[in-house]
Each structure stands twice: as structure tokens, then as C-alpha cells.
Design an enzyme around this catalytic site. Structure first.
Site, PDB file in Angstrom:
ATOM      1  N   ASP A 109       0.704  -1.077  -0.022  1.00  0.00           N
ATOM      2  CA  ASP A 109      -0.076   0.104  -0.069  1.00  0.00           C
ATOM      3  C   ASP A 109       0.952   1.158  -0.081  1.00  0.00           C
ATOM      4  O   ASP A 109       2.111   1.264   0.386  1.00  0.00           O
ATOM      5  CB  ASP A 109      -1.076  -0.103   1.145  1.00  0.00           C
ATOM      6  CG  ASP A 109      -2.446   0.844   0.996  1.00  0.00           C
ATOM      7  OD1 ASP A 109      -3.205   0.210   0.844  1.00  0.00           O
ATOM      8  OD2 ASP A 109      -2.073   2.002   0.961  1.00  0.00           O
ATOM      9  N   ASP A 121       4.472   2.114  -3.987  1.00  0.00           N
ATOM     10  CA  ASP A 121       3.452   2.906  -5.111  1.00  0.00           C
ATOM     11  C   ASP A 121       3.203   2.127  -6.396  1.00  0.00           C
ATOM     12  O   ASP A 121       4.367   2.026  -6.890  1.00  0.00           O
ATOM     13  CB  ASP A 121       4.057   4.230  -5.567  1.00  0.00           C
ATOM     14  CG  ASP A 121       3.223   5.100  -6.504  1.00  0.00           C
ATOM     15  OD1 ASP A 121       2.270   4.637  -7.101  1.00  0.00           O
ATOM     16  OD2 ASP A 121       3.618   6.352  -6.872  1.00  0.00           O
ATOM     17  N   VAL A 122       2.162   1.512  -6.723  1.00  0.00           N
ATOM     18  CA  VAL A 122       2.083   0.358  -7.618  1.00  0.00           C
ATOM     19  C   VAL A 122       2.343   1.152  -9.078  1.00  0.00           C
ATOM     20  O   VAL A 122       2.489   0.639 -10.299  1.00  0.00           O
ATOM     21  CB  VAL A 122       0.738  -0.428  -7.766  1.00  0.00           C
ATOM     22  CG1 VAL A 122       0.738  -0.989  -6.625  1.00  0.00           C
ATOM     23  CG2 VAL A 122      -0.526   0.602  -8.030  1.00  0.00           C
ATOM     24  N   TYR A 165     -10.414   7.089 -15.818  1.00  0.00           N
ATOM     25  CA  TYR A 165     -10.913   5.779 -14.704  1.00  0.00           C
ATOM     26  C   TYR A 165     -11.896   4.811 -15.748  1.00  0.00           C
ATOM     27  O   TYR A 165     -11.437   3.737 -15.644  1.00  0.00           O
ATOM     28  CB  TYR A 165     -11.827   6.653 -13.647  1.00  0.00           C
ATOM     29  CG  TYR A 165     -12.148   5.491 -12.581  1.00  0.00           C
ATOM     30  CD1 TYR A 165     -11.457   4.904 -11.880  1.00  0.00           C
ATOM     31  CD2 TYR A 165     -13.404   4.893 -12.655  1.00  0.00           C
ATOM     32  CE1 TYR A 165     -11.707   4.019 -11.001  1.00  0.00           C
ATOM     33  CE2 TYR A 165     -14.007   4.087 -11.676  1.00  0.00           C
ATOM     34  CZ  TYR A 165     -12.917   3.543 -11.016  1.00  0.00           C
ATOM     35  OH  TYR A 165     -13.404   2.603  -9.956  1.00  0.00           O
ATOM     36  N   LYS A 194     -10.830   1.071 -16.598  1.00  0.00           N
ATOM     37  CA  LYS A 194     -11.623  -0.014 -15.951  1.00  0.00           C
ATOM     38  C   LYS A 194     -12.103  -0.955 -17.081  1.00  0.00           C
ATOM     39  O   LYS A 194     -12.252  -2.301 -16.882  1.00  0.00           O
ATOM     40  CB  LYS A 194     -12.570   0.438 -15.044  1.00  0.00           C
ATOM     41  CG  LYS A 194     -12.227   1.114 -13.999  1.00  0.00           C
ATOM     42  CD  LYS A 194     -11.423   0.008 -13.062  1.00  0.00           C
ATOM     43  CE  LYS A 194     -10.903   0.767 -11.629  1.00  0.00           C
ATOM     44  NZ  LYS A 194     -10.149  -0.504 -10.769  1.00  0.00           N
ATOM     45  N   VAL A 239     -19.643   1.779  -3.446  1.00  0.00           N
ATOM     46  CA  VAL A 239     -18.898   1.006  -2.297  1.00  0.00           C
ATOM     47  C   VAL A 239     -18.912   2.140  -1.109  1.00  0.00           C
ATOM     48  O   VAL A 239     -18.339   3.406  -1.419  1.00  0.00           O
ATOM     49  CB  VAL A 239     -17.715   0.314  -2.572  1.00  0.00           C
ATOM     50  CG1 VAL A 239     -17.088  -0.318  -1.416  1.00  0.00           C
ATOM     51  CG2 VAL A 239     -17.915  -0.480  -3.958  1.00  0.00           C
TER      52      VAL A 239
END
Length: 255
Positions: free
Chosen positions: A38, A57-58, A150, A154, A183
Site C-alpha cells: 500500500d 506505489d504500484v 478511470y 476499467k 461502495v
């Protein structure tokens, strides 16, 4: 429910809070061994003992690959990869979106999943119950005004998932995507606030409009996403692959 996941070796990206933390906890509750990363050091420190953790940091491909290698070494292999990391990206008209913001959203929401899948495939081939579960979104099957980076990322996750399911199926590796809707949590609140600000409306108005396109008009709980994921990782989900599974209360549109 006992899903027979005791000793199952799992990597979850962005597992310190929100949906990711619920996924980590659900696997732990089933007896799995979990590694996670994370960007939030403080949140990582609050995870249960025994969880292998690292600040990453991905969006940094070198750091992500380094974490994955260390995690698989720590776990002694890998049975399940959950690509959960993502960001909301900018909320703006397409002509007002900075190219840097576009790249950041694509890198974190999509490219990181590609990198993780590529890095983990060899280890998954050695598993007797191998799966990859990618987090997409309802925005991966419908359009999303003012959220083009975004939505593009996705939708890309769905293409990645379905292509890998075909490619890795002969190796007995299942690949599925989960498409959450609205969510409950801080991230959804921030999305609503950004949209309200960009449209000059109240958060309550934006929230009400969002739920007007949803049959079941309450927030999805992170634990409900996690429940679907541990099922897919278990042998009970052994015939499920190449699917884009919505957990969204039947969301028909995003405004």
C-alpha cells in the site's frame, strides 16, 4: 463457510484500507497467508500480525516488481493474485484533463495489473489452485461522464482479464474481474464530492442521482466484494473464469 483456503498463498495490492483491507481480512479469516502493499505506511502498520507488508506505489513498475518478488519468496510461492490497487483519477471534461493525470490513472488502475500478472504467472503455474482476480468497476461496462481516464482504465481491465483467461486457461489458472458499484467508504465519498464540485451541485444531489440508476439503493459494503473474491479463489470457484462479475446492486448507468 469453510472454503478450504488454509495455507493458501495470496498477494493483494493496496490492502491496507477500504476494499483491499476487507479482502485481506477475508482471506485471513479463511486461514490464508497474505502479503500486501500500500502507499499508506500508517494504514499498513495497523494490519494484523503475520501479514507481509511493504509500502509501494504500484505506479512505480520497478518498486511493484520488487515487492512481488519479495512477497512470493516470503510466501513460498503463490496461489492467488488480487489486483486491487486503483485511484479515482480526475473529474473533469476531457479537454480539461491534464495528460499527466491521465497517465497516472492508467498506470495505477491498469498497467499495474498487467505488470503484476506478468510477474506472477510462473509462480501461479506451480499452484494446484491458481487464480487471478482483477478489480474493475461498473465503470468498466458503462460510460462515465467526466471520468474518462478511470472508465478507460476499467474497461481495459476487462479486456486484460478476458484475454488472460483464454491465455492462461490451459495452465489451469482462472482469471476473473470484479466490478464494484457504489461502495461505502472514504473513496466513494471523495468521488461524490469531486463530482458535486465540478457540477456546482450538493453532494446529496449527486448521491441521489447515482442511486436513481441502481435497483438496490444502498451502498455495497467492502466485505461483500471480499466475499465474492474468496469464493473465486477457492475450489468452489474452480469452473469460473473469464468473467466480469458485477457486485453493484444492479447499477444501470453512471451519471
Amino acid at each position: 463457510m469453510d472454503l478450504d483456503l488454509s495455507g493458501h498463498r495470496v498477494i493483494v495490492t493496496a490492502g491496507a484500507s477500504g476494499i483491499g483491507r476487507a479482502i485481506v481480512q477475508a482471506f485471513l479469516d479463511e486461514g490464508a497467508i497474505v502479503a500486501t502493499c500500500d502507499i499508506d505506511d500508517a494504514a499498513l502498520a495497523t494490519l494484523p500480525e503475520g501479514v507481509f507488508r511493504q509500502k509501494v506505489d504500484v505506479g512505480d513498475s520497478t518498486a511493484l516488481r520488487g515487492f512481488l518478488d519479495m512477497a512470493m519468496a516470503h510466501l513460498g510461492g503463490l496461489d492467488c493474485l488480487v489486483n486491487n490497487a486503483g485511484i479515482a483519477g480526475p473529474t473533469a471534461r476531457v479537454e480539461d484533463i491534464d495528460l499527466t493525470a491521465w497517465h497516472q490513472c492508467i498506470d495505477i488502475c491498469l498497467t499495474s495489473q498487467f505488470i503484476a500478472c506478468a510477474a506472477c504467472t510462473d509462480a501461479l503455474r506451480d499452484s494446484a489452485n491458481a487464480s487471478i482476480i482483477n478489480l474493475s468497476s461498473v465503470a468498466g461496462r458503462v460510460g462515465f461522464r467526466l471520468r474518462t481516464p478511470y472508465a478507460a482504465a476499467k474497461w481495459g481491465v476487462i479486456g486484460l482479464t478476458k484475454s488472460l483467461a483464454i491465455e492462461l486457461g490451459p495452465d489451469d489458472i482462472r482469471v476473473n474481474a470484479i466490478l464494484p458499484g457504489l461502495v461505502a467508504g472514504d473513496r466513494q465519498r471523495r468521488v461524490l464530492e469531486a463530482k458535486a464540485q465540478s457540477q456546482g451541485r450538493s453532494v446529496a444531489e449527486v448521491e441521489a442521482q447515482a442511486f436513481s440508476f441502481t435497483s438496490i439503493r444502498h451502498y455495497v459494503e467492502p466485505g461483500q466484494i471480499a466475499d465474492q473474491i474468496v469464493y473465486l479463489a477457492s475450489r468452489r470457484g474452480s469452473s469460473v473464469s473469464g468473467q466480469a462479475i458485477s457486485v453493484c446492486g444492479d447499477t444501470q448507468m453512471l451519471a
